[in-house]
Design an enzyme around this catalytic site. Sequence first.
Site, PDB file in Angstrom:
ATOM      1  CG  ASP A  97      12.793  26.024 -34.967  1.00  0.00           C
ATOM      2  OD1 ASP A  97      13.076  27.168 -34.613  1.00  0.00           O
ATOM      3  OD2 ASP A  97      13.385  25.056 -35.305  1.00  0.00           O
ATOM      4  CG  ASP A 140      15.049  19.979 -36.127  1.00  0.00           C
ATOM      5  OD1 ASP A 140      14.819  21.157 -35.325  1.00  0.00           O
ATOM      6  OD2 ASP A 140      15.304  19.339 -36.684  1.00  0.00           O
ATOM      7  CG  ASP A 161      15.326  24.526 -31.785  1.00  0.00           C
ATOM      8  OD1 ASP A 161      15.514  24.851 -32.053  1.00  0.00           O
ATOM      9  OD2 ASP A 161      15.309  23.085 -32.727  1.00  0.00           O
ATOM     10  CB  CYS A 212       4.326  -0.527   1.913  1.00  0.00           C
ATOM     11  SG  CYS A 212       3.073  -1.624   2.682  1.00  0.00           S
ATOM     12  CB  CYS A 232      -1.021   0.310   1.656  1.00  0.00           C
ATOM     13  SG  CYS A 232       0.232   0.142   2.762  1.00  0.00           S
TER      14      CYS A 232
END
Length: 776
Positions: A463, A664, A668, A40, A37
Amino acid sequence: MNTLPITPSAPGSGPVPPLAAGPGTQTATLDIEGMTCASCVNVVERALSRTPGVQRATVNLATEKATVEFEPALTSRAGLRAVVEQAGYTVHEPAAQAQPSPLASDEELAQRKADAYARLKRRFQVAVVLAVVIMPLSMLMLWPALMSHISMPVLNYVLLLLTLPVLLYSGREFYVSAWNSLRHRTASMDTLIAVGTGAAFLYSVAATVAPRFFMARGLMPDVYYDTTATIIALILLGKVLESRAKLKTSAAIKALMGLQAKTARVMRGGQEVDIPIEQVLPGDEVLVRPGEKVATDGVMISGHSALDESMLTGESLPVEKTAGDAVFGATLNKTGAFRFRVTKVGAETMLAQIVKLVEEAQGSRAPIQRLADKVSAVFVPVVIILAIITFVAWFNLAEPGHRLPLALVNFVAVLIIACPCALGLATPTAIMVGTGKGAEKGVLIRNAEALEKAHEVDTVLLDKTGTITRGEPAVTDFVPAAGASDPGLVLQQLAAVERQSEHPLAEAVVQYAGQQGAEILSATGFRAHEGRGAEAMVDGQAVLIGNRRLLTENNIQLTPELEQAAAQLLDQAKTVLYAALNGQAVALFGVADTVRDSSAQAIRRLQSAGIEVVMMTGDNQQTAAKVAGQVGIRRFYAEVLPQDKAGKVKELQAEGRTVAMVGDGINDAPALAQADIGLAIGSGADVAMEAAGITLMRSDLQGVVTAIELSRKTMRTIRQNLFFAFIYNTLGIPVAAGLLYPVTGWLLSPMLAAAAMALSSVSVLTNSLRLRAARV
């Protein structure tokens, strides 16, 4: 920590970001058994966090794993394991392998979980069989004719003997776990179960062994063996259903692991030899025939084929591969045979990295889980106090002849119904399914925080180059001079010259000629003119191709038709290449970075979801306006320098927007890091991946839509789970305590409380599993 970047050269297949750790730290993942649970989880997390040298510890109940960032100079994996075991839980270590692979260790973990599920099922079966026998025997008192033939003390001893296997075998782990928690001054769900059923059992044993003690005080020596056995059986039923559902939540990981090839056909001593995949080494030459899986990552050295890379990118169309192209393990060879040289094996392969990334995401904690963590940290002690108050109240207020049985029954009911299992599973199960679903769609989510943050996005900043557009020049127009006798031959001659050049514009011309089916011709005397173009001899004719300056230097004049065509191309923000044969202008090329086929559709889907899409580019205003118009973007930034991109993100954030940045390239990375959530296109640079929270394996903006939709549906599921978990405990505890008894006369049976507790956990898991069928 050591990082394992992947840098594929194939378009559409991007690197996977390495796991992040601070300077001088390492990250360890521990497989933990025995957690039941949220309490724990708090116990293990607290024990690890207090260990000297541990920077951060995150424990996940759904995956049963702990991710620990630590300083190796101050502690070690063995030390971490000892800490967890001192807290009363078991740590499993993967078996030693000649070539360590996360895929192999995951298969081992999956098998261990399957074995644990089988053991749990056997424990449940024993409990339910005995409970089915105990229950009717406990009701014989309702049949006076039968009771006249059976002695009550004998019947009680029979029930005791039948109940003992339920406690000592089926329910043993509850009591062991509760004892370990008590030794470490903590409490968990098992504490509630052990105290509740243990109290009922011990009371029943006392009534069985010394019935006269109770009768002398005006109490009937009732026994509750049926309650004890049935509660344990019902709780185990919930755990069996929960365990089976957990196995389903990790279906994405299992599917990925199942993709790995088992053997490889390698060249050894000049012969082809089939060997296990674990024995493949970097530098080996591997042969792949049509219909076979690629064994591991490498570079194609001979042959030609089309490979199905959908397991990496989600793209269904095969990818054409030739010598020099990267190939990846577990992809499927569709057509031709080829040979490749192995570059990465084991944990360094892309498949292994994807599995690792998905596991890290599934094991991470979403900010929304903090509320559940705070509640569960104090929940069990509070429940025990409420149960004691319930016992005392009933013992003092009930009629003398019934006070002890009623106090005991309601005490047990409060303990059982309050088990916070559903609360602990509400968030991590949804995260597991959501991140797994993303991996299937080619959307790799770094952690739960990124998955949660994405649903708040109201602005997507794109971009242009490499994101909206393909990021590489392509010929859009070929304009031969009026009256050209054979435009096809002219194209072949121009392509023959450009094949000798390494310039991106030259590559675009060659690619265009190939698409038109142009025959390959030979060029001699090639000469490049830096910044202007190139010239060569083809079939005895002097060929010149380049910019306008090159033609001017050679005193070549354009025809009025070509002059007009060039002006139109320039107005469209296209780059113009001019070509001449033997001193006469013969053709023009219009070259541009073309928009991806799916960009406009993806942008429309984002806009229809109420998200504003903004474009950013270093190109001039005219080019930016042209591209924005093509894809339906109304707001854009032009002539943005690389160092200013993060500033544009800040401007949008200053407007109160939650910004997702999609890019990419290396330039960036600052903007990706500045944004509320960064999404890196898969074919981009490693540094962009490192800065992003989400990686799109395909060079396709549809992945942005998928990521945001998946985030929204996952967060909706988490909120539903938390609502039902909180409501269940909030309403269940007062009812179990007997709050409705004065008004309605209703009391909640501990057996019904156990059934409700089990069903609450199963309902949370089932609700999370619905995400697997969600359309994103």
